[in-house]
Scaffold this active site. Sequence first.
Site, short mmCIF file in Angstrom:
data_model
loop_
_atom_site.label_atom_id
_atom_site.label_comp_id
_atom_site.label_asym_id
_atom_site.label_seq_id
_atom_site.Cartn_x
_atom_site.Cartn_y
_atom_site.Cartn_z
CG LEU A 15 -2.06 -1.02 1.21
CD1 LEU A 15 -2.86 -0.91 2.51
CD2 LEU A 15 -2.97 -0.85 0.02
N GLY A 16 1.99 1.22 0.64
CA GLY A 16 2.82 2.42 0.69
C GLY A 16 4.06 2.17 1.51
N GLY A 18 7.30 4.43 3.80
CA GLY A 18 7.76 5.70 4.35
C GLY A 18 8.88 5.47 5.34
N GLY A 19 9.20 6.52 6.09
CA GLY A 19 10.34 6.44 6.99
C GLY A 19 10.17 5.41 8.09
CB THR A 22 6.94 -1.44 3.73
OG1 THR A 22 8.21 -0.89 3.34
CG2 THR A 22 6.11 -1.69 2.47
CE LYS A 38 4.26 2.45 8.89
NZ LYS A 38 3.68 3.79 8.79
CG ASP A 237 6.08 12.08 12.30
OD1 ASP A 237 6.26 13.28 12.01
OD2 ASP A 237 6.29 11.14 11.51
#
Length: 373
Positions: A15-16, A18-19, A22, A38, A237
């Site tokens: 799906l995506g 990032g830092g 995944t 995740k 964050d």
Amino acid sequence: MPPKAIGPYRVLETLGSGGAGTVYRALDRRSNDEVALKLLSTGGPSLDDRAARRLAREFETLADLSHPNVVKVFEAGVHAGQPYLAMELIEGLTLRHYLDVSFNDLHTPTPTPASRFPLTLRRTADDDFGSEDGPDDDADDASEDDGTFDLNAFAEEAPSEDLASFHGAGDDDSDSDGMPGVDPRRAAPRAPQPPRPATPKMADLNRPERMGKLKDAMLQVCEALAYIHGHGLVHRDLKPSNIMVDDDRQVRLMDFGLAKFLADDAGITADGKLVGTYRYMAPEQILGEPLDGRSDLYSLGVILYELMSGRPPFDAKTPHELWRQVLETEPPPLLALNLHGDPQLARVAHRLIRKEPDDRFQTAEEVYEALSE
């Protein structure tokens, strides 16, 4: 190439990324339910079994949280030395795209903030994720049919370490007016992307329908923050891509606690990098001081400021210049940028982004009350 299986989950697609790691769409082979999985990145070699299990145990505490405005974490585990979280799969938009003035759904009715329950009642609501009918089911169905809501649920802001996210170094994370956008490289690769936000006109930013959606979303974020702060958690964050809105207009806060995981990982912080997204960092976070819920409230103020004005309160070409502004200068008055903006929302935004934590609102409940006035 994604793994075929992670723990008891069969990976269906990516799906995506990032830092923090995944995200995969995965199938729980025990219940046949789809989840968002995740796999957390350590930024280096896999953790040893003992460290990975320790982190997984820490994240298991998230499974005890239950609130309508917080993404549900089902369980935590370890795969090949990497901790993972199995979470509720949200189909919806990031907050930025939900409020994008170029979308055609702004004409749909929006729940008025006055119709929301008092915060103290909603914090004790049952674990009922969107089961109540929305204010206009037909309008929501229409939005879903035309593709407005899709699986870009895990698109992320450009990584903090990427200097291309600053003006003058590239345009992947900013529009021509300086309003940050979602980095298309972080989007779900198989899901259709919403169009990039067009340069907003102030008249569009102030449209009553959009302002109603903005205020209602902010109230829901306050509810989520009040809940996690009440459980001793700090998000660290908070940014528009960590706030999802589903097709029932229910706001979900996600990825809280992951920044602390990254900060505690010596493999990532050995070179002195800060963890978080620079644009939304509170002064005390930049200085490496202890954080509490007021740091999240600062980030909320940055979000509110930029969604009202079309630009962030501080804008720079390099991280160090941005930090200098955050620590030493005052942002332009919001109502000087948006002459017809909502004065009360502007006052809330400016108080949230004060440099000293003691000068801000002290709790999310206080912000909720101020937004409700």
